[in-house]
Structure formats: C-alpha cells, structure tokens
Design a protein around this motif. Structure first.
Motif: not given
Lengths: 152, 114
Positions: A117-118, B91-92, B53-56, A47-48, A40, A113-114, B20, B84, A110-111, A43-44
């Motif tokens: 963080h991850f 986190s945001t 799944f969660m994106a910005s 993707t971002e 995860h 920041r993610l 997703r 998750q 925001r992306g 992937d996150l």
C-alpha cells in the motif's frame, strides 16, 4: 543499479538493531529534507520488511546480516534490502481478504499489505547471497530536481 | 512506548498509548495492555493521539485484545489516531472491525453499537 547508493547501512539480523535503522533513516530524511509523509512511508515499509526478515528469515537462530541501500533520484527514492536468510518472495504472497469481523481477523500478511500500500513499486529477486527486495517511493513534489548528494 | 490508564465516565476505561508502536515498542506495553484490556469486561477507549508510528505488530496487539474483550462482552474503540496512523489502520481494514472515533460523542456511540 550501477550507481553508488546515497547511503547504506548493514544490520545484524537481530530485532535489537531496529532502532539503528530508524536513526539512519531519520538522519537521511533530515539531510534530504524529505516531507513527513514520505518519511513515514519509507519508515513503515522498511520497518515491516526488516522486522519480517529478522523474525522469520533465520529460524535456526544463526547469525545473519541485512543490508539496506538507498538511492535518491529526481522525484523518487529507491531502497534495496538484501538479506542472507530463508528465501521469501513477498511480491508473490497471496494476501487474505480484509477482515469483516473481529472473529475472522488473522495476523497473516498485514505487514506485506502495508508495504504494497505505501510503496509505489515492490520488486523481488532471489540472488546468490539471498533475498533482494527493492522498494520505490515517488515524491512528486521533488520531481524537478535530483536529491542526490554525497552523504559520506 | 508508554501507557497511562484512567477511568473515564460511566464505565469507560481510558488507555493512553504514546510512542512508536513497532515490534520493540509493542513488546514494552503488550503484557500490561493485555492485562488491562482483555482480562475483565469493559468499554476500552484506546487513545492513539500520541502514537507516532503504527506497525503491523501493533495492529495485531490491538486486534487480539479487542477480540478477547468482545468475548467478555465488552468492546474497544480506537481514539484520535493521527492521519498517518489512521491511514495505516484503514489500509488493513481495521476500521471495519474496531471502531475509530475522533470525539467522545462518536466514541460513546461506537461503544453503544458494539
């Protein structure tokens, strides 16, 4: 990094390519038996990052390419994203404060920041072909052995 | 992504999202989600339990519609995200501006406080 990557994929700079990235990553995750939480996180962040590159790196609509390489080491995975789009260093981007009300919630950063963080490490380099972003993900549960494998 | 809509008790509009919520998934539901959540006053319970799944970009859609709903005098609560997805939301800083609930009692309370 001098060694050959465990795997790599090259995408056209088009959002319609994102499912290929997801498929590539999840196939690798199955081969290396990564834990779900690690899958995860990678992937996150991928993707971002790739969504951002494709969405903003080619503002004139020109064709472009995004190359993603991945190395597995004992206890960590390193992912490197190269693109030939507009220069952008997400490591120097100054994040806005977290929102305290709906009214002041903006869409900015925001992306990034993610990703910060991850991912355990985020490094940027501007080279001859373009942007190069390196993301490192530590996997302490697998620190005792190298996950390296020839993925063909 | 897929979306299902149903009326819950006393004025709560339930919207179940699944799949997703990246840029492609969000584009698939964005117009309909906005039409349902932001065009009339309601207490909107967005069930995220089947969002994998969660994106910005997905968070942006949630915020934009929660903001529009608040202007209409209603509110939005996010319901039962998996761990998750919840970590992505927290986190945001989203939990500070859109309540997250894991049971219907907490959701009712969150609507009351909104």
């Amino acid at each position: 990094m001098a060694t050959e990557p465990s795997s790599q994929i090259v995408l056209d700079a088009q959002l319609a390519q994102l499912p290929q990235l997801e498929h590539w990553l999840h196939t690798l995750a199955g081969q290396f038996a990564w834990p779900q939480s690690l899958i995860h996180r990678i992937d996150l962040c991928l993707t971002e990052t790739v969504t951002n590159v494709i969405s903003y790196g080619y503002p004139d609509g020109r064709a472009g390419a995004v190359r993603i390489r991945l190395w597995t080491h004992a206890g960590q995975i390193e992912v490197r994203i190269d693109d030939d789009g507009t220069a952008f260093d997400p490591t120097s981007y100054v994040l806005p404060a977290l929102p305290v009300s709906l009214a002041d919630a903006s869409g900015d950063g925001r992306g990034i920041r993610l990703v910060r963080h991850f991912a355990d490490e985020v490094r940027y380099r501007r080279g001859a072909p373009g942007n190069q972003l390196t993301l490192v993900f530590r996997d302490p549960d697998n620190a005792g052995h190298s996950g390296s494998r020839d993925s063909g | 992504m897929e979306m299902a809509v149903h009326d819950l008790e006393s004025g709560i509009l339930g919207i179940d999202l699944s799949g997703r919520m990246d840029i492609i998934g969000t584009q698939q539901i964005d117009l309909k989600f906005t039409a349902l959540t932001a065009t009339r006053k309601a207490n909107v319970l967005v069930d995220l339990s089947n969002v994998t799944f969660m994106a910005s970009i997905g968070i942006r859609t949630l915020i934009n519609n929660a903001k529009a709903q608040k202007l209409r005098g209603g509110s939005m609560v996010l319901y039962r995200p998996n761990p998750q997805v919840e970590e992505v939301l927290k986190s945001t800083g989203i939990q500070a501006i859109i309540p997250i609930a894991h049971d219907i009692e907490a959701a009712r309370g969150a609507f009351g406080s909104g």
